[in-house]
Scaffold this active site. Structure first.
Site, PDB file in Angstrom:
ATOM      1  CB  SER A  12      -0.885   0.026   1.243  1.00  0.00           C
ATOM      2  OG  SER A  12      -1.389   1.344   1.407  1.00  0.00           O
ATOM      3  CG  ASP A  39      -5.001   2.378   1.016  1.00  0.00           C
ATOM      4  OD1 ASP A  39      -5.987   1.635   0.828  1.00  0.00           O
ATOM      5  OD2 ASP A  39      -3.933   1.984   1.513  1.00  0.00           O
ATOM      6  CG  HIS A  70      -9.252   0.263  -0.320  1.00  0.00           C
ATOM      7  ND1 HIS A  70      -8.640  -0.008   0.890  1.00  0.00           N
ATOM      8  CD2 HIS A  70     -10.588   0.245  -0.062  1.00  0.00           C
ATOM      9  CE1 HIS A  70      -9.564  -0.160   1.823  1.00  0.00           C
ATOM     10  NE2 HIS A  70     -10.748  -0.007   1.280  1.00  0.00           N
ATOM     11  CG  MET A 141     -11.640  -2.939   5.327  1.00  0.00           C
ATOM     12  SD  MET A 141     -10.216  -2.426   4.358  1.00  0.00           S
ATOM     13  CE  MET A 141      -9.246  -1.507   5.548  1.00  0.00           C
ATOM     14  CG  PHE A 147      -5.363   6.656  10.418  1.00  0.00           C
ATOM     15  CD1 PHE A 147      -4.837   7.900  10.086  1.00  0.00           C
ATOM     16  CD2 PHE A 147      -6.639   6.592  10.962  1.00  0.00           C
ATOM     17  CE1 PHE A 147      -5.566   9.054  10.295  1.00  0.00           C
ATOM     18  CE2 PHE A 147      -7.383   7.746  11.180  1.00  0.00           C
ATOM     19  CZ  PHE A 147      -6.838   8.983  10.846  1.00  0.00           C
ATOM     20  N   GLY A 148      -2.675   3.808   8.126  1.00  0.00           N
ATOM     21  CA  GLY A 148      -1.749   2.690   8.109  1.00  0.00           C
ATOM     22  C   GLY A 148      -1.225   2.451   9.516  1.00  0.00           C
ATOM     23  N   GLY A 149      -0.564   1.326   9.683  1.00  0.00           N
ATOM     24  CA  GLY A 149       0.142   1.067  10.929  1.00  0.00           C
ATOM     25  C   GLY A 149      -0.723   0.736  12.130  1.00  0.00           C
ATOM     26  CG  ASP A 176      -6.331  -2.820   3.159  1.00  0.00           C
ATOM     27  OD1 ASP A 176      -5.191  -2.634   3.613  1.00  0.00           O
ATOM     28  OD2 ASP A 176      -6.970  -1.957   2.520  1.00  0.00           O
TER      29      ASP A 176
HETATM   30  C1  DX5 Z   1      -6.241   1.374   5.759  1.00  0.00           C
HETATM   31  C2  DX5 Z   1      -5.756   1.129   4.356  1.00  0.00           C
HETATM   32  C3  DX5 Z   1      -4.690   0.095   4.275  1.00  0.00           C
HETATM   33  C4  DX5 Z   1      -3.439   0.474   4.986  1.00  0.00           C
HETATM   34  C5  DX5 Z   1      -2.684  -0.737   5.372  1.00  0.00           C
HETATM   35  O1  DX5 Z   1      -7.280   2.278   5.753  1.00  0.00           O
HETATM   36  O2  DX5 Z   1      -6.821   0.710   3.534  1.00  0.00           O
HETATM   37  O3  DX5 Z   1      -4.417  -0.259   2.927  1.00  0.00           O
HETATM   38  O4  DX5 Z   1      -2.614   1.296   4.247  1.00  0.00           O
HETATM   39  O5  DX5 Z   1      -1.575  -0.317   6.106  1.00  0.00           O
HETATM   40  P1  DX5 Z   1      -0.838  -1.265   7.136  1.00  0.00           P
HETATM   41  O6  DX5 Z   1      -0.323  -2.448   6.362  1.00  0.00           O
HETATM   42  O7  DX5 Z   1       0.238  -0.399   7.663  1.00  0.00           O
HETATM   43  O8  DX5 Z   1      -1.850  -1.679   8.173  1.00  0.00           O
HETATM   44 ZN    ZN Z   2      -6.461  -0.223   1.519  1.00  0.00          ZN
END
Ligand code: DX5
Ligand code: ZN
Length: 232
Positions: A12, A39, A70, A141, A147-149, A176
């Site tokens: 991503s 994203d 996405h 999901m 958010f990532g992480g 994801d």
């Molecule tokens: C979350 C996004 C994901 C996210 C995954 O809303 O859809 O694609 O970037 O990031 P990680 O792998 O860091 O959880």
């Molecule tokens: Zn995503």
């Protein structure tokens, strides 16, 4: 796009350098990424904003393989053609994003893109059965989007039930959120074939030093394939 249930790793770009998307996409593909996961967030459906069709169009020439878009936006329909024209191979919309997901999926297929259906962690499989003939991918999901992480939320049971529902249909199951070499085996075993990973791929690397991207992609793939008994 030839359909296969082989494990695919989809970095991503939410975790990439936002000032350098083109080079980041080339770097992760060179390091073994199968798909690039893009994203799109609107600050309304999710509490974060990323970018829109113009950015997707700008990065498209830097992606050799599949561009997996996405959409974490609401409403969706007015923007579908923009993302299709930007070159998205797959456009995924959330079942929670509006009252007429059937119409949205019709519009995605009509745009020429493959259609994906995303489910938040709090959403069950009710309603998915009625959509199976109009989708190419279900995105489960394993974090609340935005958010990532974030910490992984185990959806093994939902993924296994979805896998059974899909049967022999050519529909990908994508996971994801929070994917690492530790969580990937659970999802592969439950029936997932596309693993999105942001922080677990991009951490510690850069365009100037992309080797960590490759090591981290290989570690996630090996963990997932190991869980399936695929020789690695
Ligand atoms: C979350 C996004 C994901 C996210 C995954 O809303 O859809 O694609 O970037 O990031 P990680 O792998 O860091 O959880
Ligand atoms: Zn995503």
């Amino acid at each position: 796009m030839r359909f296969s249930r082989d494990i695919k790793i989809a970095p991503s770009i939410l975790a990439a350098d936002f000032a350098n998307f083109g080079a980041e996409c080339r770097a992760v593909e060179d390091q073994g990424a199968d798909w690039i996961h893009v994203d799109v967030m609107d600050g309304h459906f999710v509490p974060n904003i990323t970018f829109g069709p113009a950015t997707c169009a700008a990065i498209r020439p830097h992606i050799r393989g599949v561009m997996d878009v996405h959409l974490m936006i609401s409403p969706v329909d007015a923007y579908i053609d923009g993302f299709a024209k930007a070159g998205a191979d797959i456009i995924t919309a959330h079942i929670e994003a509006g009252p007429h997901i059937h119409r949205t999926l019709q519009a995605i297929r009509a745009s020429g893109a493959k259609a994906g259906l995303a489910l938040n962690p709090g959403t069950g499989l009710d309603g998915v059965e009625n959509l199976l003939d109009m989708i190419d991918l279900v995105c489960v999901m394993t974090v609340n989007p935005g958010f990532g992480g974030q910490a992984f939320i185990d959806m093994s049971d939902k993924v296994a039930r979805l896998r059974a529902l899909i049967g022999a249909r050519p529909i990908h199951i994508e996971i994801d959120g929070g994917i690492t070499p530790e969580t990937a085996p659970l999802m592969a075993r439950a029936g997932a074939d596309v693993l999105v990973a942001g922080s677990a791929v991009f951490k510690g690397g850069s365009v100037a030093d992309p080797a960590p991207y490759g090591a981290q992609i290989r570690a996630i793939r090996a963990a997932a394939e190991g869980a399936l008994g695929v020789a690695v």
